[in-house]
Design an enzyme around this catalytic site. Sequence first.
Site, PDB file in Angstrom:
ATOM      1  N   GLY A 139       0.863  -1.193   0.000  1.00 29.33           N
ATOM      2  CA  GLY A 139       0.000   0.000   0.000  1.00 29.33           C
ATOM      3  C   GLY A 139       0.888   1.227   0.000  1.00 29.33           C
ATOM      4  N   GLY A 181      -0.290   4.282  -0.253  1.00 26.29           N
ATOM      5  CA  GLY A 181      -1.176   5.422   0.021  1.00 26.29           C
ATOM      6  C   GLY A 181      -0.621   6.248   1.164  1.00 26.29           C
ATOM      7  N   VAL A 214      -0.828   6.049   4.597  1.00 19.26           N
ATOM      8  CA  VAL A 214      -0.124   5.385   5.701  1.00 19.26           C
ATOM      9  C   VAL A 214       1.128   4.674   5.171  1.00 19.26           C
ATOM     10  CG1 VAL A 214      -0.240   3.641   7.528  1.00 19.26           C
ATOM     11  CG2 VAL A 214      -2.241   5.059   7.042  1.00 19.26           C
ATOM     12  N   ARG A 243     -11.362   4.788   5.507  1.00 19.38           N
ATOM     13  CA  ARG A 243     -12.730   5.198   5.842  1.00 19.38           C
ATOM     14  C   ARG A 243     -13.049   6.567   5.269  1.00 19.38           C
ATOM     15  NH1 ARG A 243     -14.198   5.358  11.827  1.00 19.38           N
ATOM     16  NH2 ARG A 243     -12.019   5.873  12.115  1.00 19.38           N
ATOM     17  N   ARG A 296     -15.493   1.533  10.523  1.00 18.22           N
ATOM     18  CA  ARG A 296     -14.383   0.648  10.158  1.00 18.22           C
ATOM     19  C   ARG A 296     -14.940  -0.693   9.677  1.00 18.22           C
ATOM     20  NH1 ARG A 296     -12.430   3.108  14.857  1.00 18.22           N
ATOM     21  NH2 ARG A 296     -10.507   4.261  14.561  1.00 18.22           N
ATOM     22  N   ASN A 348     -11.782  -5.117   2.245  1.00 13.79           N
ATOM     23  CA  ASN A 348     -10.412  -5.210   2.737  1.00 13.79           C
ATOM     24  C   ASN A 348      -9.988  -6.651   3.026  1.00 13.79           C
ATOM     25  OD1 ASN A 348     -10.068  -2.554   2.297  1.00 13.79           O
ATOM     26  ND2 ASN A 348     -10.015  -1.913   4.429  1.00 13.79           N
ATOM     27  N   VAL A 395      -1.974  -3.127   9.421  1.00 14.87           N
ATOM     28  CA  VAL A 395      -2.495  -1.780   9.721  1.00 14.87           C
ATOM     29  C   VAL A 395      -3.910  -1.620   9.164  1.00 14.87           C
ATOM     30  CG1 VAL A 395      -2.115   0.704   9.368  1.00 14.87           C
ATOM     31  CG2 VAL A 395      -0.156  -0.800   9.713  1.00 14.87           C
ATOM     32  N   ARG A 410      -2.914   8.952  21.013  1.00 13.23           N
ATOM     33  CA  ARG A 410      -3.974   9.982  21.009  1.00 13.23           C
ATOM     34  C   ARG A 410      -4.343  10.353  22.439  1.00 13.23           C
ATOM     35  NH1 ARG A 410      -7.039   7.207  15.877  1.00 13.23           N
ATOM     36  NH2 ARG A 410      -5.980   8.488  14.316  1.00 13.23           N
ATOM     37  N   HIS A 461      -9.767  -2.292  17.849  1.00 16.68           N
ATOM     38  CA  HIS A 461      -9.563  -0.938  17.338  1.00 16.68           C
ATOM     39  C   HIS A 461     -10.864  -0.479  16.705  1.00 16.68           C
ATOM     40  CE1 HIS A 461      -7.578   2.518  15.785  1.00 16.68           C
ATOM     41  NE2 HIS A 461      -7.746   2.174  14.518  1.00 16.68           N
TER      42      HIS A 461
END
Length: 308
Positions: free
Chosen positions: A9, A11, A13, A82, A88, A95, A118, A151, A175
């Site tokens: 991937g 993208g 991330v 998302r 999710r 996915n 991930v 976070r 998650h």
Amino acid sequence: MRRKVTVIGAGNVGATTAQRIVEKELADVVLVDVVDGVPQGKGLDMYQSGAVEGFDMKIVGSNAYEETEGSDLCIMTAGLARKPGMSRDDLLKKNEEIVADCIAKVTRYSRDLTIVVVTNPLDAMCEVARRVSKLPKNKVVGMAGILDSARMRAFIAMEMNVSMANIHATVLGGHGDTMVPLPRYTTVAGVPITELLTPERVAAIVKRTAGGGAEIVNFLKTGSAYYAPSAAAVEMADAIFNDKKKILPCAAYLEGEYGINGLYVGVPVVLGKDGVEKIIELKLTPEEAAALKKSADSVAELCGLLTC
Ligand code: TXD
């Protein structure tokens, strides 16, 4: 010896993860994506940045897996992100197909591999990677808890105006919206936040942590977070490559721990050269245990929909 990471991937991330890995000189990187030209272009661009940044790692992009041969680690980020209003869990079917396909291909070229997943929905995608790769459970681990606790640490730092380095946060569970931030095990310079903040402020931080991903999706509108997620994935790569035995919250395959069996759920683990080397069982109050069970039940529900 040079180490090799395949990042699947290219993208947001994946590309940011690849960039952090080469900038930290952790490993050479092969960046794989289905879109023709994107991994090649991003890989070449990042390689050229080494002349300025002063790193000598190799990074190449590809649409195929031949180049990934002999990888020590795969960081699986391919999939759909998302969109606002999308949970999710909506991502599950699409996915699953992507993760199953990519993991089958990458493990064809590298058998002695650790996989950091991930892609969302995270815990279910870990299970897809475990089933398809047929690797031992300690070699397939998911990234989420480091992000969720980062976070929480950030929100506490904002609230108390202290360094994030002094803050340790513990978040368990899947998650998703049912994640379980644990204020009793969340400390500032060793003191639990339950002794430093009012119950209302603690509850507000817990709520903002659980909604931390959606908060960023709502700002970005066309995608989800990637700076903190990639930093978290790279912390895992570093712990594995440098055999740090770091205690980190990760999605690990549980077989009886916390009373949960045959599921990936976020728990503190010791992460080192063998991947998940140990699962740490915290003592939970009945309320915390019930929240974790509820979170595990929602992971089980998703895993029940898997077709692989
Ligand atoms: O805490 C966490 N685990 C997460 C998870 C934090 C942030 C993002 N999280 C999830 O990671 C997110 O919900 C997505 O499922 C993935 C990737 O997120 P990202 O933000 O990087 O999505 P992008 O930018 O859309 O990138 C996905 C890339 C894109 O370039 C596609 O072309 C590629 O995946 N893609 C593929 N690559 C290879 N092979 C296949 N089959 C494929 N399908 C899509």
